[in-house]
Enzyme design. Sequence first.
Site, PDB file in Angstrom:
ATOM      1  N   HIS A  93      22.710  63.130 -24.855  1.00 10.39           N
ATOM      2  CA  HIS A  93      21.453  62.879 -25.580  1.00 10.39           C
ATOM      3  C   HIS A  93      21.537  61.496 -26.226  1.00 10.39           C
ATOM      4  O   HIS A  93      22.532  60.775 -26.033  1.00 10.39           O
ATOM      5  CB  HIS A  93      21.209  63.983 -26.620  1.00 10.39           C
ATOM      6  CG  HIS A  93      22.396  64.265 -27.494  1.00 10.39           C
ATOM      7  ND1 HIS A  93      22.881  63.365 -28.403  1.00 10.39           N
ATOM      8  CD2 HIS A  93      23.236  65.344 -27.559  1.00 10.39           C
ATOM      9  CE1 HIS A  93      23.933  63.877 -29.026  1.00 10.39           C
ATOM     10  NE2 HIS A  93      24.178  65.079 -28.524  1.00 10.39           N
ATOM     11  N   GLU A  94      20.538  61.183 -27.018  1.00 10.38           N
ATOM     12  CA  GLU A  94      20.431  59.861 -27.625  1.00 10.38           C
ATOM     13  C   GLU A  94      21.676  59.514 -28.478  1.00 10.38           C
ATOM     14  O   GLU A  94      22.039  58.350 -28.590  1.00 10.38           O
ATOM     15  CB  GLU A  94      19.146  59.810 -28.456  1.00 10.38           C
ATOM     16  CG  GLU A  94      18.575  58.451 -28.730  1.00 10.38           C
ATOM     17  CD  GLU A  94      18.455  57.538 -27.496  1.00 10.38           C
ATOM     18  OE1 GLU A  94      18.978  56.414 -27.583  1.00 10.38           O
ATOM     19  OE2 GLU A  94      17.856  57.931 -26.470  1.00 10.38           O
ATOM     20  N   GLY A  95      22.315  60.526 -29.062  1.00 16.94           N
ATOM     21  CA  GLY A  95      23.547  60.277 -29.837  1.00 16.94           C
ATOM     22  C   GLY A  95      24.632  59.668 -28.952  1.00 16.94           C
ATOM     23  O   GLY A  95      25.267  58.674 -29.321  1.00 16.94           O
ATOM     24  N   HIS A  96      24.810  60.254 -27.769  1.00 18.12           N
ATOM     25  CA  HIS A  96      25.795  59.708 -26.823  1.00 18.12           C
ATOM     26  C   HIS A  96      25.359  58.316 -26.346  1.00 18.12           C
ATOM     27  O   HIS A  96      26.173  57.407 -26.244  1.00 18.12           O
ATOM     28  CB  HIS A  96      25.930  60.619 -25.596  1.00 18.12           C
ATOM     29  CG  HIS A  96      26.388  62.021 -25.905  1.00 18.12           C
ATOM     30  ND1 HIS A  96      25.551  63.105 -25.826  1.00 18.12           N
ATOM     31  CD2 HIS A  96      27.592  62.511 -26.280  1.00 18.12           C
ATOM     32  CE1 HIS A  96      26.221  64.204 -26.130  1.00 18.12           C
ATOM     33  NE2 HIS A  96      27.461  63.878 -26.413  1.00 18.12           N
ATOM     34  N   LYS A 142      28.815  61.871 -36.493  1.00 19.25           N
ATOM     35  CA  LYS A 142      28.339  63.256 -36.452  1.00 19.25           C
ATOM     36  C   LYS A 142      29.529  64.205 -36.609  1.00 19.25           C
ATOM     37  O   LYS A 142      29.457  65.219 -37.287  1.00 19.25           O
ATOM     38  CB  LYS A 142      27.616  63.479 -35.121  1.00 19.25           C
ATOM     39  CG  LYS A 142      27.438  64.896 -34.674  1.00 19.25           C
ATOM     40  CD  LYS A 142      26.326  65.526 -35.431  1.00 19.25           C
ATOM     41  CE  LYS A 142      26.068  66.971 -35.098  1.00 19.25           C
ATOM     42  NZ  LYS A 142      26.951  67.631 -34.175  1.00 19.25           N
ATOM     43  N   ARG A 188      24.311  71.296 -28.799  1.00 17.20           N
ATOM     44  CA  ARG A 188      24.126  72.695 -29.194  1.00 17.20           C
ATOM     45  C   ARG A 188      22.721  72.976 -29.723  1.00 17.20           C
ATOM     46  O   ARG A 188      22.334  74.147 -29.838  1.00 17.20           O
ATOM     47  CB  ARG A 188      25.169  73.108 -30.230  1.00 17.20           C
ATOM     48  CG  ARG A 188      26.565  73.179 -29.640  1.00 17.20           C
ATOM     49  CD  ARG A 188      27.573  73.805 -30.593  1.00 17.20           C
ATOM     50  NE  ARG A 188      28.810  74.147 -29.903  1.00 17.20           N
ATOM     51  CZ  ARG A 188      29.913  73.398 -29.890  1.00 17.20           C
ATOM     52  NH1 ARG A 188      29.929  72.238 -30.509  1.00 17.20           N
ATOM     53  NH2 ARG A 188      30.981  73.796 -29.233  1.00 17.20           N
TER      54      ARG A 188
HETATM   55  P1  AMP Z   1      30.466  65.659 -27.556  1.00 14.16           P
HETATM   56  O1  AMP Z   1      29.883  65.505 -26.190  1.00 14.16           O
HETATM   57  O2  AMP Z   1      29.734  66.626 -28.424  1.00 14.16           O
HETATM   58  O3  AMP Z   1      31.960  65.876 -27.539  1.00 14.16           O
HETATM   59  O4  AMP Z   1      30.262  64.257 -28.262  1.00 14.16           O
HETATM   60  C1  AMP Z   1      30.779  63.080 -27.712  1.00 14.16           C
HETATM   61  C2  AMP Z   1      30.718  61.988 -28.746  1.00 14.16           C
HETATM   62  O5  AMP Z   1      29.362  61.774 -29.120  1.00 14.16           O
HETATM   63  C3  AMP Z   1      31.476  62.360 -30.033  1.00 14.16           C
HETATM   64  O6  AMP Z   1      32.168  61.212 -30.497  1.00 14.16           O
HETATM   65  C4  AMP Z   1      30.373  62.743 -30.966  1.00 14.16           C
HETATM   66  O7  AMP Z   1      30.691  62.525 -32.330  1.00 14.16           O
HETATM   67  C5  AMP Z   1      29.262  61.804 -30.531  1.00 14.16           C
HETATM   68  N1  AMP Z   1      27.963  62.332 -30.959  1.00 14.16           N
HETATM   69  C6  AMP Z   1      27.449  63.559 -30.716  1.00 14.16           C
HETATM   70  N2  AMP Z   1      26.256  63.702 -31.318  1.00 14.16           N
HETATM   71  C7  AMP Z   1      26.005  62.536 -31.969  1.00 14.16           C
HETATM   72  C8  AMP Z   1      24.943  62.055 -32.781  1.00 14.16           C
HETATM   73  N3  AMP Z   1      23.878  62.797 -33.069  1.00 14.16           N
HETATM   74  N4  AMP Z   1      25.024  60.810 -33.266  1.00 14.16           N
HETATM   75  C9  AMP Z   1      26.108  60.030 -33.006  1.00 14.16           C
HETATM   76  N5  AMP Z   1      27.145  60.426 -32.248  1.00 14.16           N
HETATM   77  C10 AMP Z   1      27.103  61.664 -31.732  1.00 14.16           C
END
Ligand code: AMP
Length: 290
Positions: free
Chosen positions: A34-37, A149, A187
């Site tokens: 998503h946009e966070g990634h 996050k 999630r």
């Molecule tokens: P994940 O796929 O959940 O393991 O996340 C991969 C990376 O993306 C991790 O470093 C997370 O902290 C980061 N991440 C996930 N959601 C966000 C968000 N909303 N804003 C910034 N980084 C994020």
Amino acid sequence: MEAIHTVAWMKQVTRQARAEDRLLGFIPTMGALHEGHYSLVRQAQQQCSPVVVSIFLNPKQFAPTEDLKRYPRPFEADRAALEKLGVDYLFAPPVEEMYPKGFSTAVFVEGLSDRLEGRTRPGHFRGVTTVVLKLLEIVQPQKAYFGRKDAQQARVLRQMARDLRLDSEIITCPIVREADGLAMSSRNAYLSPAERRAATILFRTLDDARASIARGERDALRLTAAMRETLRTEPLAAPDYVELVDAETLEPVTRLRGACLALLAVKVGAVRLIDNMLIEENDSAVLTTL
Ligand code: AMP
């Protein structure tokens, strides 16, 4: 973009980048992007070339009772999104490639891993540090990007990198939020419409705390009590923890001083969500970042 599925080929590519003296940036993810990634990708692209993104749904960081089985896996959409962003390499190894039969090594950061998320999710950070160290060893990035996050995760990984004198710098990037403040998360897709509305309580709780701090409140006990009070106004929300901690030690503080984190873990229906706010004090001013 080249998709790579074996450790051997990924190592070959990174050896080549090193030989050419290029600055390699790396973003580990579990997919359902998503946009966070994407924000991590963009920051990496400003500082590095080539940029490698991994998609690996790491079974070791999920407890048997957790959501590994139903975790979203939209691999084709993720691949297309990364391609569109201009990512150079997607590293997507199968589980047997990362954990071949007989795999028996683990890495654990003591202390920092035991608190907060670690208390509710025993073994979680052991799984995270083990996979991230293995990924860093394979990809050999000069810079690796993580989101605030998961503030505790970023802190644990920074400790691991420092303790093991890794060559990769751990960079922590801002939290990306939906328009109503909900921190983006793979999630969030589990939330029903009613739960999705209720989920904004995490942001609203942190935002209320920010307002109290702006009015001069510095007492951590009063702040956390007020945060629990705000959370109680949402019937669908069941708090796991609400804590104000020192950003370095992750130990609870009694007064805001230096750099602190306000951290929340809340169950909304069956979905466990986390969020946090960074609180930094310099001289007389206090800066809060949601
Ligand atoms: P994940 O796929 O959940 O393991 O996340 C991969 C990376 O993306 C991790 O470093 C997370 O902290 C980061 N991440 C996930 N959601 C966000 C968000 N909303 N804003 C910034 N980084 C994020």
